[in-house]
Design a protein around this motif. Structure first.
Motif, PDB file in Angstrom:
ATOM      1  N   SER A  98       0.825  -1.212   0.000  1.00 59.83           N
ATOM      2  CA  SER A  98       0.000   0.000   0.000  1.00 59.83           C
ATOM      3  C   SER A  98       0.862   1.266   0.000  1.00 59.83           C
ATOM      4  N   VAL A  99       2.024   1.218   0.625  1.00 62.89           N
ATOM      5  CA  VAL A  99       2.920   2.377   0.584  1.00 62.89           C
ATOM      6  C   VAL A  99       3.534   2.506  -0.812  1.00 62.89           C
ATOM      7  N   ALA A 100       3.967   1.394  -1.379  1.00 58.70           N
ATOM      8  CA  ALA A 100       4.533   1.424  -2.736  1.00 58.70           C
ATOM      9  C   ALA A 100       3.495   1.913  -3.743  1.00 58.70           C
ATOM     10  N   GLN A 101       2.247   1.454  -3.609  1.00 63.81           N
ATOM     11  CA  GLN A 101       1.181   1.887  -4.520  1.00 63.81           C
ATOM     12  C   GLN A 101       0.884   3.366  -4.348  1.00 63.81           C
ATOM     13  N   LEU A 102       0.836   3.827  -3.104  1.00 67.99           N
ATOM     14  CA  LEU A 102       0.581   5.240  -2.846  1.00 67.99           C
ATOM     15  C   LEU A 102       1.678   6.110  -3.460  1.00 67.99           C
ATOM     16  N   LYS A 103       2.915   5.712  -3.296  1.00 68.43           N
ATOM     17  CA  LYS A 103       4.038   6.454  -3.876  1.00 68.43           C
ATOM     18  C   LYS A 103       3.911   6.502  -5.400  1.00 68.43           C
ATOM     19  N   SER A 104       3.630   5.365  -6.001  1.00 67.87           N
ATOM     20  CA  SER A 104       3.477   5.302  -7.456  1.00 67.87           C
ATOM     21  C   SER A 104       2.317   6.176  -7.919  1.00 67.87           C
ATOM     22  N   ASP A 105       1.186   6.070  -7.233  1.00 68.63           N
ATOM     23  CA  ASP A 105       0.015   6.868  -7.611  1.00 68.63           C
ATOM     24  C   ASP A 105       0.283   8.360  -7.445  1.00 68.63           C
ATOM     25  N   TYR A 106       0.983   8.709  -6.379  1.00 65.98           N
ATOM     26  CA  TYR A 106       1.326  10.120  -6.165  1.00 65.98           C
ATOM     27  C   TYR A 106       2.228  10.618  -7.294  1.00 65.98           C
ATOM     28  N   GLU A 107       3.242   9.843  -7.621  1.00 65.14           N
ATOM     29  CA  GLU A 107       4.174  10.235  -8.683  1.00 65.14           C
ATOM     30  C   GLU A 107       3.485  10.323 -10.043  1.00 65.14           C
ATOM     31  N   GLN A 108       2.447   9.519 -10.245  1.00 61.57           N
ATOM     32  CA  GLN A 108       1.700   9.572 -11.499  1.00 61.57           C
ATOM     33  C   GLN A 108       0.675  10.701 -11.519  1.00 61.57           C
ATOM     34  N   GLY A 109       0.497  11.365 -10.389  1.00 61.47           N
ATOM     35  CA  GLY A 109      -0.397  12.524 -10.334  1.00 61.47           C
ATOM     36  C   GLY A 109      -1.875  12.193 -10.343  1.00 61.47           C
ATOM     37  N   ILE A 110      -2.254  11.027  -9.793  1.00 55.68           N
ATOM     38  CA  ILE A 110      -3.680  10.672  -9.834  1.00 55.68           C
ATOM     39  C   ILE A 110      -4.514  11.415  -8.793  1.00 55.68           C
ATOM     40  N   PHE A 111      -3.867  12.045  -7.826  1.00 53.38           N
ATOM     41  CA  PHE A 111      -4.589  12.755  -6.771  1.00 53.38           C
ATOM     42  C   PHE A 111      -4.871  14.181  -7.236  1.00 53.38           C
ATOM     43  N   LYS A 112      -6.023  14.352  -7.854  1.00 55.42           N
ATOM     44  CA  LYS A 112      -6.371  15.636  -8.470  1.00 55.42           C
ATOM     45  C   LYS A 112      -7.170  16.538  -7.527  1.00 55.42           C
ATOM     46  N   THR A 113      -8.014  15.942  -6.711  1.00 58.73           N
ATOM     47  CA  THR A 113      -8.857  16.715  -5.799  1.00 58.73           C
ATOM     48  C   THR A 113      -8.690  16.150  -4.391  1.00 58.73           C
ATOM     49  N   TYR A 114      -9.129  16.943  -3.403  1.00 58.16           N
ATOM     50  CA  TYR A 114      -9.072  16.481  -2.025  1.00 58.16           C
ATOM     51  C   TYR A 114     -10.210  17.135  -1.258  1.00 58.16           C
ATOM     52  N   ASN A 115     -10.961  16.320  -0.533  1.00 56.22           N
ATOM     53  CA  ASN A 115     -12.054  16.817   0.300  1.00 56.22           C
ATOM     54  C   ASN A 115     -11.489  17.131   1.680  1.00 56.22           C
ATOM     55  N   ALA A 116     -11.461  18.404   2.024  1.00 57.74           N
ATOM     56  CA  ALA A 116     -10.874  18.820   3.298  1.00 57.74           C
ATOM     57  C   ALA A 116     -11.491  18.034   4.451  1.00 57.74           C
ATOM     58  N   TYR A 117     -10.644  17.724   5.423  1.00 61.41           N
ATOM     59  CA  TYR A 117     -11.051  16.890   6.559  1.00 61.41           C
ATOM     60  C   TYR A 117     -10.287  17.343   7.795  1.00 61.41           C
ATOM     61  N   THR A 118     -11.017  17.541   8.884  1.00 63.04           N
ATOM     62  CA  THR A 118     -10.380  17.879  10.152  1.00 63.04           C
ATOM     63  C   THR A 118     -10.262  16.607  10.976  1.00 63.04           C
ATOM     64  N   THR A 119      -9.038  16.265  11.327  1.00 61.98           N
ATOM     65  CA  THR A 119      -8.755  15.030  12.058  1.00 61.98           C
ATOM     66  C   THR A 119      -9.136  15.165  13.527  1.00 61.98           C
ATOM     67  N   SER A 120      -9.090  14.044  14.234  1.00 61.79           N
ATOM     68  CA  SER A 120      -9.374  14.074  15.673  1.00 61.79           C
ATOM     69  C   SER A 120      -8.282  14.813  16.438  1.00 61.79           C
ATOM     70  N   ALA A 121      -7.132  15.032  15.803  1.00 64.72           N
ATOM     71  CA  ALA A 121      -6.058  15.842  16.405  1.00 64.72           C
ATOM     72  C   ALA A 121      -6.255  17.330  16.095  1.00 64.72           C
ATOM     73  N   ASN A 122      -7.408  17.666  15.514  1.00 66.29           N
ATOM     74  CA  ASN A 122      -7.782  19.035  15.154  1.00 66.29           C
ATOM     75  C   ASN A 122      -6.834  19.642  14.115  1.00 66.29           C
ATOM     76  N   VAL A 123      -6.380  18.798  13.194  1.00 68.04           N
ATOM     77  CA  VAL A 123      -5.563  19.254  12.070  1.00 68.04           C
ATOM     78  C   VAL A 123      -6.426  19.130  10.825  1.00 68.04           C
ATOM     79  N   THR A 124      -6.566  20.217  10.087  1.00 70.76           N
ATOM     80  CA  THR A 124      -7.373  20.184   8.871  1.00 70.76           C
ATOM     81  C   THR A 124      -6.475  19.866   7.676  1.00 70.76           C
ATOM     82  N   LEU A 125      -6.811  18.786   7.003  1.00 72.74           N
ATOM     83  CA  LEU A 125      -6.090  18.345   5.809  1.00 72.74           C
ATOM     84  C   LEU A 125      -6.801  18.926   4.596  1.00 72.74           C
TER      85      LEU A 125
END
Length: 158
Positions: A98-125
């Motif tokens: 899953s880490v290797a796939q994530l790295k590959s997908d990131y490098e290929q630029g498949i992450f085009k959009t992101y739905n903002a999310y506030t974590t339980s640590a109160n950090v907004t991604l």
């Protein structure tokens, strides 16, 4: 930010978790010590699941882990039963793939959009880069919990 270092560090954490799986008996992986609400196994699978939720799900992309596993090991869940050998083998494979796939997908630029999310640590991604960094923080916390659980069940590290 240096995504390469994030992926490298994430892979090192996951290799350590794979070693824990390989070197720990099923009984110790699944033991819930007094004062804890989960076990080593749950923490390891939770790391895999959370990465999928933070990076793929919040980007509107299909996750590479089965929905049943995601449901059973998401935030707020607790261990329920002992996993089969097939599930253990599957999770063991997911740890690194899953880490290797994530790295590959990131490098290929498949992450085009992101739905903002506030974590339980109160950090907004707000982006995949935020998710990558926060995921590393999250996995570091659970690595620490695994070390604490190992001590609590009587496993000494060399």
């Amino acid at each position: 930010m240096a995504p390469e270092l994030i992926f490298e560090t994430n892979m090192q954490l996951r290799r350590r978790m794979a070693d824990v799986l390989d070197q720990t008996s099923a009984a110790d992986l699944n033991r819930i010590p007094v004062g804890y609400r989960n076990n080593i196994w749950w923490n390891i699978v939770h790391m895999v699941v959370t990465q999928q939720l933070l990076c793929y799900n919040l980007s509107g992309l299909p996750m590479t882990v089965e929905k049943d596993i995601v449901k059973r090991y998401s935030k707020g869940s607790v261990p329920a039963g002992v996993p089969s050998q097939a599930e253990t083998d599957k999770v063991r494979a997911y740890l690194l793939s899953s880490v290797a796939q994530l790295k590959s997908d990131y490098e290929q630029g498949i992450f085009k959009t992101y739905n903002a999310y506030t974590t339980s640590a109160n950090v907004t991604l707000k982006s995949i880069e935020d998710a990558l960094l926060f995921n590393l923080f999250h996995e570091g916390i659970h690595y620490g919990v695994v070390l604490s659980l190992q001590k609590a069940v009587g496993i000494t590290r060399a």
